[in-house]
Motif scaffolding. Structure first.
Motif, short mmCIF file in Angstrom:
data_model
loop_
_atom_site.label_atom_id
_atom_site.label_comp_id
_atom_site.label_asym_id
_atom_site.label_seq_id
_atom_site.Cartn_x
_atom_site.Cartn_y
_atom_site.Cartn_z
N ALA A 168 -15.01 5.96 0.44
CA ALA A 168 -14.29 5.05 -0.47
C ALA A 168 -12.96 5.68 -0.88
CB ALA A 168 -15.13 4.76 -1.70
N LEU A 169 -11.90 4.88 -0.84
CA LEU A 169 -10.56 5.36 -1.16
C LEU A 169 -9.93 4.48 -2.23
CD1 LEU A 169 -9.26 5.66 2.52
CD2 LEU A 169 -10.21 7.51 1.15
N ALA A 170 -9.19 5.10 -3.14
CA ALA A 170 -8.37 4.31 -4.08
C ALA A 170 -7.05 4.03 -3.37
CB ALA A 170 -8.14 5.11 -5.35
N PRO A 171 -6.53 2.80 -3.48
CA PRO A 171 -5.29 2.48 -2.74
C PRO A 171 -4.14 3.41 -3.13
CG PRO A 171 -6.05 0.61 -4.08
CD PRO A 171 -7.02 1.71 -4.32
N PHE A 172 -3.30 3.75 -2.15
CA PHE A 172 -2.13 4.58 -2.42
C PHE A 172 -1.12 3.81 -3.27
CE2 PHE A 172 -2.93 6.54 1.99
CZ PHE A 172 -3.59 7.62 1.45
N ALA A 173 -0.46 4.52 -4.16
CA ALA A 173 0.66 3.94 -4.92
C ALA A 173 1.68 5.04 -5.15
CB ALA A 173 0.17 3.38 -6.25
N PRO A 174 2.97 4.68 -5.22
CA PRO A 174 3.97 5.72 -5.46
C PRO A 174 3.82 6.32 -6.85
CG PRO A 174 4.99 3.53 -5.45
CD PRO A 174 3.56 3.34 -5.06
N ALA A 175 3.93 7.63 -6.97
CA ALA A 175 3.92 8.30 -8.27
C ALA A 175 5.17 9.16 -8.36
CB ALA A 175 2.67 9.16 -8.42
N ASN A 176 5.68 9.35 -9.55
CA ASN A 176 6.94 10.07 -9.73
C ASN A 176 8.02 9.47 -8.85
OD1 ASN A 176 6.06 12.25 -11.56
ND2 ASN A 176 4.71 12.73 -9.85
N SER A 177 8.16 8.18 -8.99
CA SER A 177 9.16 7.51 -8.16
C SER A 177 10.30 7.00 -9.02
CB SER A 177 8.52 6.36 -7.39
OG SER A 177 7.72 5.61 -8.26
N GLY A 178 11.40 6.70 -8.36
CA GLY A 178 12.54 6.15 -9.06
C GLY A 178 12.24 4.75 -9.57
N LEU A 179 13.05 4.29 -10.52
CA LEU A 179 12.90 2.94 -11.06
C LEU A 179 13.95 2.03 -10.45
CD1 LEU A 179 12.39 3.79 -14.85
CD2 LEU A 179 10.68 3.69 -13.02
N LEU A 180 13.55 0.82 -10.09
CA LEU A 180 14.49 -0.14 -9.50
C LEU A 180 15.14 -0.95 -10.63
CD1 LEU A 180 12.34 -1.42 -6.49
CD2 LEU A 180 13.89 0.55 -6.60
N ILE A 181 16.46 -0.86 -10.71
CA ILE A 181 17.20 -1.53 -11.79
C ILE A 181 18.31 -2.35 -11.15
CG2 ILE A 181 18.66 -1.16 -13.84
CD1 ILE A 181 17.05 1.47 -14.24
N PRO A 182 18.37 -3.64 -11.45
CA PRO A 182 19.42 -4.46 -10.83
C PRO A 182 20.78 -4.20 -11.47
CG PRO A 182 18.01 -5.80 -12.28
CD PRO A 182 17.47 -4.41 -12.34
N TRP A 183 21.44 -3.14 -11.03
CA TRP A 183 22.77 -2.79 -11.55
C TRP A 183 23.78 -3.87 -11.18
CZ3 TRP A 183 21.64 0.76 -14.72
CH2 TRP A 183 21.04 1.96 -14.39
N THR A 184 24.85 -3.93 -11.93
CA THR A 184 25.99 -4.76 -11.51
C THR A 184 26.64 -4.07 -10.31
OG1 THR A 184 27.45 -3.53 -12.97
CG2 THR A 184 26.49 -5.55 -13.88
N PRO A 185 27.32 -4.84 -9.45
CA PRO A 185 27.99 -4.21 -8.30
C PRO A 185 28.95 -3.10 -8.73
CG PRO A 185 27.99 -6.60 -8.07
CD PRO A 185 27.43 -6.30 -9.43
N SER A 316 5.35 11.86 -5.17
CA SER A 316 3.91 12.08 -4.88
C SER A 316 3.19 10.74 -4.80
CB SER A 316 3.28 12.99 -5.95
OG SER A 316 3.39 12.40 -7.22
N THR A 317 1.89 10.82 -4.51
CA THR A 317 1.09 9.64 -4.24
C THR A 317 -0.08 9.55 -5.22
OG1 THR A 317 1.55 10.01 -1.91
CG2 THR A 317 -0.20 8.45 -2.40
N ALA A 318 -0.22 8.40 -5.83
CA ALA A 318 -1.45 8.14 -6.60
C ALA A 318 -2.46 7.52 -5.64
CB ALA A 318 -1.14 7.19 -7.74
N GLY A 319 -3.73 7.60 -5.99
CA GLY A 319 -4.77 7.06 -5.10
C GLY A 319 -5.22 8.11 -4.10
N GLY A 320 -6.12 7.72 -3.23
CA GLY A 320 -6.65 8.67 -2.24
C GLY A 320 -8.17 8.73 -2.32
N LEU A 321 -8.69 9.86 -1.85
CA LEU A 321 -10.15 10.02 -1.78
C LEU A 321 -10.79 9.92 -3.16
CD1 LEU A 321 -10.88 13.12 0.48
CD2 LEU A 321 -11.93 10.87 0.56
N ARG A 322 -11.71 9.00 -3.32
CA ARG A 322 -12.35 8.84 -4.63
C ARG A 322 -13.25 10.04 -4.94
NH1 ARG A 322 -11.36 4.08 -7.08
NH2 ARG A 322 -10.97 2.27 -5.76
N TRP A 323 -13.24 10.44 -6.22
CA TRP A 323 -13.97 11.64 -6.63
C TRP A 323 -15.47 11.51 -6.37
CZ3 TRP A 323 -11.57 16.10 -7.64
CH2 TRP A 323 -10.20 16.04 -7.93
N GLU A 324 -16.01 10.30 -6.47
CA GLU A 324 -17.46 10.13 -6.24
C GLU A 324 -17.84 10.52 -4.82
OE1 GLU A 324 -15.27 8.27 -8.51
OE2 GLU A 324 -15.71 6.61 -7.15
N GLU A 325 -16.86 10.55 -3.94
CA GLU A 325 -17.13 10.90 -2.54
C GLU A 325 -17.27 12.40 -2.33
OE1 GLU A 325 -17.70 8.89 -0.07
OE2 GLU A 325 -17.24 6.99 -1.07
#
Ligand code: FAD
Length: 377
Positions: A168-185, A316-325
């Motif tokens: 069993a795996l927890a789905p991957f998600a981005p961790a320590n990632s940048g934030l997407l902000i709709p800047w003006t041109p 880094s990546t959140a998610g991965g091998l579940r601890w119960e495994e």
């Protein structure tokens, strides 16, 4: 752990040379660990703390430093408490580690991509130009990393292989990632690549001081990475989030107001802000991105966040091998004699040395587990 105990160890890596992500981490100085009190340090692992705590207590930040110092890194703690090797890069530490492993007879096999197990339970590797390799070791330790920055080698390709075996795996998600902000041109074109120094970022009642880098897509850097997990979860639930920037966190609002009240004498607002508040041009420009007038926005500039940067650029990546495994020796319950360590496991933490410390601590625990299995501990 293993070669020191006299176990014959062979390391296989798909890349042409080892530890590419560690070397990349070295570009930022290689933040190995942190000197904050252990309880605060452990709190950074959030929901995974109960799983990681005893492993990190068995290989705490001081042990990480001692390990690195022993390899000639001469670690030091910066004013923030973050610990780095004096060289502020990974290559010397890595060279010393590889030399130590070579002296103990560890074989390093680059360009070997692990593809899973064959019908007889042997580990199968693809290698360039050659026939696939099959080996049947007494024990296997998987340390295949998360799924961020896949061009450095860890692409999460192991996940479907283990899932096919019922793990069993927890789905991957981005961790320590940048934030997407709709800047003006204007902001994007003029200021992408410019740092915002000595700012504070607030989200969900938490404020983090530090630095951020303006990018074409939004903001990167320590101050935003620390909040990225919470922002990511809010965006997933609500479609967007709002962060608040304080561009002069060292000044009280009254002091900001006092300085702004100084006579302008025909100066533009931008010059006035630069002169009396020492705001850099990028900070002045960013003030104009929000709806609030610059005078009030200096201490609380609201910015709309539409998402977080994807796995390809996340630290880094959140998610991965579940601890119960996993059992206490970080052995997979469903697979015979297979242990796992590092970012493959289901935990996440902010930057600050907490990532490498947990990778090393889980590596030690899995190594000890393999030793126990082989009857050596
Ligand atoms: C830009 C950047 C900066 C960072 N800075 C820091 C920092 O300062 N401090 C900190 O604590 N952390 C930092 N990190 C995070 C840290 O580098 C990682 O958490 C850590 O390297 C993970 O270690 P790991 O051994 O689990 O995986 P990895 O270091 O990713 O190693 C996994 C290895 O497995 C190999 N592999 C994967 N799949 C296969 C396969 N199928 N077959 C064969 N080999 C395979 C890969 O090639 C790779 O060599 C940073 C990360 C990035 C991207």
């Amino acid at each position: 752990m293993l070669s020191e105990a006299g176990v014959a160890v062979a390391v296989y890596d798909r890349m042409p040379s080892p530890a590419r992500k560690l070397l990349m981490a070295g570009r930022g100085g290689l933040n190995l660990t942190h000197t904050e009190p252990l309880d605060a340090f452990l709190s950074r692992y959030g929901a995974a703390r109960p799983r990681l705590e005893h492993l990190i207590r068995a290989f705490p930040p001081e042990a990480v430093r001692a390990w690195a110092d022993d390899l000639g890194a001469e670690t030091f703690a910066g004013t923030s408490g973050r610990v780095f090797p004096r060289a502020m890069k990974a290559a010397p530490l890595l060279r010393a580690l590889l030399a130590r492993l070579a002296a103990r007879g560890v074989s390093l096999n680059p360009r070997h991509a692990w593809t899973g197990w064959d019908g007889d339970g042997a580990l199968a590797f693809d290698r360039p130009g050659g026939t696939p390799l099959r080996i049947t070791p007494d024990a296997t330790l998987l340390a295949l990393g998360g799924a961020s920055w896949p061009r450095l080698g860890s692409d999460g390709g192991w996940a479907p292989v283990l899932a096919a075996r019922g793990v069993a795996l927890a789905p991957f998600a981005p961790a320590n990632s940048g934030l997407l902000i709709p800047w003006t041109p204007h902001l994007r074109e003029r200021f992408a690549g410019t740092p915002l120094k000595r700012i504070a970022v607030t989200f969900g009642g938490r404020t983090v001081r530090g630095e951020a880098l303006i990018t074409a897509a939004g903001l990167e850097g320590g101050a935003v990475y620390a909040l990225a997990a919470a922002v990511r979860d809010t965006v997933a639930a609500r479609g967007e989030a709002a962060i608040t920037l304080d561009l002069r966190p060292d000044l009280a609002p009254e002091e900001v107001a006092r300085r702004l009240a100084a006579p302008r004498r025909g100066q533009s607002l931008s010059n006035h802000l630069r002169r009396h508040l020492a705001l850099a041009p990028a900070a002045v420009a960013i003030l104009r991105e929000g709806p609030a007038p610059p005078e009030t926005a200096i201490k609380a500039l609201p910015l709309r966040v539409t998402g977080v940067a994807g796995l390809d650029r996340a630290i880094s990546t959140a998610g991965g091998l579940r601890w119960e495994e996993l059992d206490d020796d970080l052995a997979l319950r469903r697979l015979p004699a297979v242990h796992a360590a590092g970012e493959m496991l289901d935990w996440e933490a902010p930057t600050g040395g907490h990532l490498l410390t947990a990778c090393l601590a889980t590596g030690r625990a899995a190594g000890r587990g393999v030793l126990r299995r082989l009857g050596g501990a």
